[in-house]
Write a protein that holds these residues in place. Structure first.
Motif, short mmCIF file in Angstrom:
data_model
loop_
_atom_site.label_atom_id
_atom_site.label_comp_id
_atom_site.label_asym_id
_atom_site.label_seq_id
_atom_site.Cartn_x
_atom_site.Cartn_y
_atom_site.Cartn_z
N ARG A 135 0.83 -1.20 0.00
CA ARG A 135 0.00 0.00 0.00
C ARG A 135 0.87 1.25 0.00
O ARG A 135 0.64 2.19 -0.77
N PRO A 140 -0.64 -2.26 -6.03
CA PRO A 140 -1.70 -3.23 -5.70
C PRO A 140 -1.20 -4.64 -5.94
O PRO A 140 -0.48 -4.89 -6.92
N HIS A 462 -9.82 1.85 -7.77
CA HIS A 462 -8.54 2.00 -7.08
C HIS A 462 -8.27 3.46 -6.72
O HIS A 462 -7.52 3.74 -5.79
N SER A 495 -4.67 -8.54 0.00
CA SER A 495 -4.03 -7.34 0.55
C SER A 495 -4.48 -7.05 1.98
O SER A 495 -4.20 -5.98 2.51
N GLN A 498 -6.24 -3.81 2.47
CA GLN A 498 -5.56 -2.54 2.24
C GLN A 498 -5.90 -1.95 0.88
O GLN A 498 -5.87 -0.73 0.69
N TRP A 499 -6.17 -2.83 -0.09
CA TRP A 499 -6.57 -2.41 -1.43
C TRP A 499 -7.96 -2.97 -1.70
O TRP A 499 -8.24 -4.13 -1.41
#
Length: 726
Positions: A135, A140, A462, A495, A498-499
């Motif tokens: 991150r 990503p 995103h 992730s 986090q994404w």
């Protein structure tokens, strides 16, 4: 012999002997300090490759796919800014390490070892996979993608220009940022890559900003299938709208010079470019791969003779950045440091339970600015004369259209996209007037390519947008289902949340269109969606429910970062009547903008105690007709509309069923349909008497037989009589 040991021994021997590859190194672009830093990143990447194989042999690592031969990607990292989003090829450890150096991060070696070890302390995946990603480094995570990340890179690049018009609350990319996606020469042949590159070229030719750098790492082979000499250059260098650059990726000095030129060109012109880098693949494809079992030994040795680290030392010596002794010292010390750090991996914690593994499937909620819904004055201005019809009963298509208007008024980061959604207003008029009222930046007419549509949505998400992509027909989703299964649904999982890529995917779906299109336009299979972990599947059957559920779907995407698939029954778009022609029994008035139907609720119609008919979509419509017919026979049924197909609203459903016998009416196929899960639920919940009526395991015909394989009003009545009579 072990090819890893051979390459290692060759490097030590040849550097000590000043035996470097023949050629000239361009020395002007890199300062000695940058060159030495870049070499250190390359060496750490190599050392980690070596250690990953040792860990696998020792049972401390579980998956290896190395970056050796592709160390030139460190130069690409230095040519970009750390805030440029990068979608990486799985051989790009050197890029991630170099970017960590750029940002001053000092823990990248440990982070990557934790990934090799599948440790719960791995900062990106938490032990779920060996992936590149971070991150803080704006990378990503990708799994072993075969070009499936290219479409979303286009979406992220496109979002940068759109964010200049109105910056989303959760945007992360700077106004002058670019995006980069890298891939191998073999992946360039994949239909997904070809579609993405075509979409980028088409976009550029239209004059639409798309600051995207494609980087093709050409090592000449895809596992065992050779790439013809000159193929990438021939197929990519003359694409309209795509600026082509090339360099020897074995030489970090040459690679940096070309990458810097390409990145600067993209940043200035806001158009896509293609950087073609020559690389080699060392050690074979992945950990246990014995490359000499399928390639001639002479070819393997020729690649090994072109070890990029030898080119780097040649340049370091020529530029005065380091001596051969210093370069060897960096190499040996790095190998020792990595080996020592790897000793701690034997005791690192790993995932144990299903709950631990699944903890990140559903993304975390995020803080969002409060909204009181669309501004009333703006609403009156946008809707115009439509407001006079709000209190009059309308078909589903009109109510979904109005709900889209209100959603776009309430949330400026929402963007509708798809084939014909703009000027034409959609195949069934569901998106009419949106283009004229909100403009082409928020209602995007896309290429006729479902992969590009979903990739555009994923990439835009995103950067803080809430995409509402449309796929015209359910059957068309199969062209691009991997964008959901392999990309959108896995991002949070790999992730640790986090994404994320929240979106609401609208699909004109299911069957019962009279005499139109056959199974391409009447598709009653949702099996491909039902087993994707983490996604939400919604299926309204009435216009007011559709409006309220769509608002909830957008809320779920915006606040809870969910991927929602919104199935809109095509045959119910224009439906007006229920029992008799002209009765208007299936039309509804438009719900107030603050009304929503929450995830996990069901629709309950009737209080009959004799039978519960559990259904959704067109099945709900037919079941309400059958409910009327059954009442005339003395059977009082309750119809339960599921509304939400995944996750299944178990608690609300069982409460609505009570002690009634159950008939499940599923318009999808007997195999793979929703009824399978519902039948299992009935068994698990101890329901005494239940049965199902489903569609046949068949495609749908065009013409008068459009409904021959599907549940019917009469068939529901007959099945209900059987259940009630035992």
């Amino acid at each position: 012999m072990d090819r890893v040991e051979i390459v290692h021994g060759n490097f030590l021997r040849r550097v000590a002997a000043w035996d470097f590859p023949v050629g000239e190194t361009p020395l002007g672009a890199l300062t000695p300090e940058m060159a030495l830093e870049m070499f250190e990143a390359q060496v750490l990447s190599r050392a980690l490759d070596i250690q990953s194989r040792a860990m696998q042999k020792a049972g401390q690592g579980f998956y290896t796919i190395g970056s050796s031969g592709h160390e030139g990607m460190a130069a690409v990292a230095y040519a970009l800014r750390p805030d440029d989003m990068a979608f990486l090829h799985y051989r790009d450890a050197a890029f991630q390490i170099a970017r960590a150096q750029q940002t001053g991060a000092t823990d990248i070696m440990r982070d990557m070892l934790l990934s090799f070890a599948c440790s719960t302390e791995d900062p990106i995946s938490g032990g779920r996979h060996k992936v590149l990603g971070s991150r803080k480094l704006m990378i990503p995570p990708q799994t072993s993608t075969i070009a499936s990340h290219l479409p979303k890179a286009i979406g992220a690049a496109h979002s940068i220009g759109l964010a200049r018009r109105g910056r989303p609350e959760h945007a992360v990319l700077a106004r002058d940022a670019i995006t980069m996606c890298s891939f191998g020469d073999a992946s360039a042949n994949h239909s997904t890559a070809q579609g993405a590159i075509n979409a980028a070229c088409w976009t550029a030719v239209q004059g639409i900003p798309l600051p995207l750098l494609f980087v093709c790492e050409d090592n000449g082979i895809g596992i065992s299938t050779k790439t013809p000499t000159g193929w990438i250059h021939a197929s990519m260098s003359q694409r309209p709208g795509l600026k082509y650059f090339a360099a020897d990726g074995l030489d970090m000095f040459a690679a940096f010079e070309a990458a810097q030129e390409a990145a600067d060109w993209v940043r200035v012109h806001r158009k896509p470019a293609f950087l073609h880098l020559r690389t080699v693949r060392l050690y074979g494809h992945a950990g246990p791969d014995v490359v000499t079992s399928y390639l001639p030994k002479a070819e393997v040795e020729a690649d090994e003779a072109n070890d990029p680290l030898l080119y780097s030392v040649r340049g370091l010596v020529a530029s005065g950045a380091a001596s051969t002794e210093q370069a060897l010292d960096v190499y040996q010390q790095t190998l020792a440091s990595v080996a020592k750090a790897a000793e701690a991996m034997a005791s690192t914690p790993r995932l144990q339970s299903a709950a631990e593994v699944m903890a990140s499937i559903v993304p975390p909620s995020r803080a969002c600015a409060p909204t009181n819904g669309p501004d009333e004055a703006r609403r009156q201005q946008v809707f115009g004369s439509d407001t006079a019809q709000f209190d009059a009963p309308q078909p589903m298509s009109r109510l979904i259209n109005w709900a889209l208007h209100d959603v776009m008024l309430a949330y400026s980061e929402t963007v509708v996209m798809g084939e014909d959604v703009g000027r034409k207003g959609g195949n069934y008029g569901v998106t009419q007037k949106l283009h004229g009222r909100f403009g082409p930046a928020r209602v995007i007419d896309t290429l006729l390519d479902e992969t590009s549509i979903l990739g555009l949505a994923i990439g835009m998400a995103h950067n803080g947008f809430i995409p509402i992509p449309e796929v015209q027909f359910l059957a068309y989703l199969h062209n691009a289902e991997d964008q959901l299964r392999g990309e959108a649904a896995t991002l949070s999982f790999f992730s640790q949340g986090q994404w994320t890529n929240p979106m609401v995917l609208r699909i004109s779906a299911l069957g019962y269109q009279k005499g139109f299109g056959g199974h391409f336009h009447n598709d009653n299979s949702i099996a491909v969606l039902r087993d994707i972990p983490g996604i939400i599947i919604a299926c309204p059957s009435t216009g007011d429910d559709a409006a309220c559920m769509l608002r909830e779907a957008v809320r779920l995407a915006r606040e809870e970062q969910r991927v929602v698939v919104f199935l809109e029954p095509i045959a119910l778009y224009p439906m007006r009547d229920l029992l008799e022609p002209g009765d208007g029994g299936w039309m509804r008035t438009y719900p107030a903008p603050d009304q929503r139907i929450s995830l996990g609720s069901v629709g309950v119609h009737g209080a009959g105690e004799d039978l519960a008919i559990v259904t959704y979509g067109n099945g709900h419509y037919l079941s309400r007709q059958a409910q009327h017919d059954l009442a005339g026979q003395g059977i009082n049924a309750r119809v339960i509309d599921l509304r939400w197909l995944a996750p299944l609203p178990t608690e609300a459903l069982m409460q609505a069923i009570g002690s009634r016998p159950v008939l499940i009416v599923d318009e999808c196929r007997r195999t793979g349909g929703q009824a399978e899960a519902l039948m299992a639920l009935m068994v698990e919940q101890g329901v005494a008497r239940f049965a199902r009526l489903t569609a046949e395991d068949s495609f749908i015909a065009t013409g008068p037989a459009y409904g021959a394989t599907l549940p019917s009003r009469e068939g529901i009545v007959a099945a209900a009589q059987t259940v009630v009579n035992g």
